[in-house]
Design a protein around this motif. Structure first.
Motif, PDB file in Angstrom:
ATOM      1  N   GLY A   1     -25.986  23.872 -32.639  1.00 26.14           N
ATOM      2  CA  GLY A   1     -25.024  24.910 -32.973  1.00 26.14           C
ATOM      3  C   GLY A   1     -24.905  25.107 -34.475  1.00 26.14           C
ATOM      4  O   GLY A   1     -24.834  26.243 -34.968  1.00 26.14           O
ATOM      5  N   PHE A   2     -24.884  23.998 -35.221  1.00 30.15           N
ATOM      6  CA  PHE A   2     -24.851  24.096 -36.678  1.00 30.15           C
ATOM      7  C   PHE A   2     -26.146  24.695 -37.215  1.00 30.15           C
ATOM      8  O   PHE A   2     -26.129  25.581 -38.072  1.00 30.15           O
ATOM      9  CB  PHE A   2     -24.637  22.708 -37.297  1.00 30.15           C
TER      10      PHE A   2
ATOM     11  N   ASP B   1     -28.446  26.552 -35.780  1.00 31.18           N
ATOM     12  CA  ASP B   1     -28.715  27.939 -35.389  1.00 31.18           C
ATOM     13  C   ASP B   1     -27.746  28.932 -36.017  1.00 31.18           C
ATOM     14  O   ASP B   1     -27.976  30.148 -35.943  1.00 31.18           O
ATOM     15  CB  ASP B   1     -28.664  28.073 -33.868  1.00 31.18           C
ATOM     16  N   THR B   2     -26.675  28.428 -36.608  1.00 31.11           N
ATOM     17  CA  THR B   2     -25.760  29.306 -37.329  1.00 31.11           C
ATOM     18  C   THR B   2     -26.376  29.654 -38.687  1.00 31.11           C
ATOM     19  O   THR B   2     -26.810  28.761 -39.409  1.00 31.11           O
ATOM     20  CB  THR B   2     -24.402  28.608 -37.555  1.00 31.11           C
ATOM     21  N   PRO B   3     -26.486  30.930 -39.025  1.00 34.99           N
ATOM     22  CA  PRO B   3     -27.062  31.299 -40.326  1.00 34.99           C
ATOM     23  C   PRO B   3     -26.397  30.539 -41.457  1.00 34.99           C
ATOM     24  O   PRO B   3     -25.179  30.312 -41.435  1.00 34.99           O
ATOM     25  CB  PRO B   3     -26.791  32.803 -40.421  1.00 34.99           C
ATOM     26  N   ARG B   4     -27.198  30.130 -42.430  1.00 39.29           N
ATOM     27  CA  ARG B   4     -26.672  29.268 -43.488  1.00 39.29           C
ATOM     28  C   ARG B   4     -25.467  29.886 -44.192  1.00 39.29           C
ATOM     29  O   ARG B   4     -24.526  29.183 -44.570  1.00 39.29           O
ATOM     30  CB  ARG B   4     -27.782  28.950 -44.494  1.00 39.29           C
TER      31      ARG B   4
ATOM     32  N   GLU C   1     -23.172  31.501 -42.894  1.00 38.92           N
ATOM     33  CA  GLU C   1     -21.996  31.398 -42.026  1.00 38.92           C
ATOM     34  C   GLU C   1     -21.689  29.962 -41.615  1.00 38.92           C
ATOM     35  O   GLU C   1     -20.720  29.702 -40.914  1.00 38.92           O
ATOM     36  CB  GLU C   1     -22.223  32.240 -40.764  1.00 38.92           C
ATOM     37  N   ARG C   2     -22.533  29.041 -42.057  1.00 39.08           N
ATOM     38  CA  ARG C   2     -22.434  27.663 -41.561  1.00 39.08           C
ATOM     39  C   ARG C   2     -21.154  26.971 -42.014  1.00 39.08           C
ATOM     40  O   ARG C   2     -20.551  26.203 -41.269  1.00 39.08           O
ATOM     41  CB  ARG C   2     -23.659  26.867 -42.003  1.00 39.08           C
TER      42      ARG C   2
ATOM     43  N   TYR D   1     -18.373  28.011 -39.781  1.00 36.44           N
ATOM     44  CA  TYR D   1     -18.491  27.353 -38.477  1.00 36.44           C
ATOM     45  C   TYR D   1     -18.035  25.901 -38.576  1.00 36.44           C
ATOM     46  O   TYR D   1     -17.309  25.400 -37.704  1.00 36.44           O
ATOM     47  CB  TYR D   1     -19.932  27.431 -37.980  1.00 36.44           C
TER      48      TYR D   1
END
Length: 256
Positions: free
Chosen positions: A71-72, A74-77, A79-80, A83
């Motif tokens: 999940g971390f 695959d989250t665009p950097r 937006e990480r 998240y």
């Protein structure tokens, strides 16, 4: 706190014993926002119930695999960080909810416990481990900074040097070693974990409630100290999750 799918964490109260069950077995009860929100909402319901004690357990092969590394990753950097704020911030709030609960919590632990999910055990007052329970950090392998009370709660439970050794060497604890170190207080067979936790809960239910409450107030970790420690974990996690090291570690861990 936003509305959460409560089926992600179910609650059953009977005979003044509450049972809160992590219920995302297909994801090894990974600490995604939906599960954490559901836990918090069910803990609020425990407070409003007549329960004298709470059993915290989980469905599936794992108690919880902790933060969802995929999940971390695959989250665009860009937006990480947001998240991570959501996940670690909600985890910290969940742990403080457990410490604020007016009744004792007994964690019934089976299977895998990794990363931040250990916080659910550390924030419980008593823990029972089944034969197949195991505990591991993974932070220095994945490239994360510790969260979930590994630094804010674990040193008080088993000692600072032991906690540091386990984290720096990424050492996995089986149920027997966890019991010897004092991470858990009871051992059970693989199929007896729930029954053993129920026995402990029944003893607590039979005790004088105001005496139990005063014992909790005097013996639980100092809330302000824990909150400050969790906030420090949160800030370090946010800084580390944006690093190249975290990118490389997650990619290697996930073999991507």
């Amino acid at each position: 706190m936003s509305a959460a799918p409560l089926h992600a964490a179910t609650l059953h109260v009977e005979d003044r014993i509450a049972r809160l069950t992590l219920n995302r077995p297909e994801r090894h009860n990974a600490l995604v926002p939906e599960l954490l929100d559901a836990i918090r909402e069910q803990l609020a319901r425990v407070r409003d119930s007549d329960a004298a004690v709470l059993i915290l357990d989980a469905n599936g092969r794992s108690f919880s695999s902790g933060g969802d590394v995929a999940g971390f990753f695959d989250t665009p950097r860009a937006e990480r960080r947001a998240y991570a704020e959501r996940v670690v911030g909600t985890l910290n709030a969940t742990l403080l909810d457990l410490l604020d609960l007016p009744v004792p919590t007994v964690a019934a632990v089976h299977g895998l416990v990794t990363g931040g999910s250990l916080g659910l055990v550390l924030a419980s007052d008593i823990a029972v481990a089944g034969d197949r329970a195991s505990f591991a950090p993974w932070y220095t392998v994945v490239g994360f900074s510790p969260d979930g009370g590994w630094t804010a709660l674990m040193p008080e439970r088993i000692g600072r040097a032991r906690a540091l050794d386990i984290q720096l060497t990424n050492r996995r604890l089986d149920a027997d070693e966890a019991y010897r170190l004092g991470l858990v207080q009871y051992r059970a067979g693989a199929d007896d974990t729930g029954a053993r936790a129920r026995e402990v809960a029944e003893k607590i239910r039979a005790a004088r409630p105001h005496s139990v409450g005063r014992t909790l107030a005097l013996t639980r970790p100092d809330r302000a100290t824990v909150a400050a420690g969790l906030e420090a974990e949160y800030q370090h996690f946010l800084e580390q999750i944006e690093s190249d090291e975290a990118d490389l570690g997650m990619a290697a861990f996930l073999k991507r």
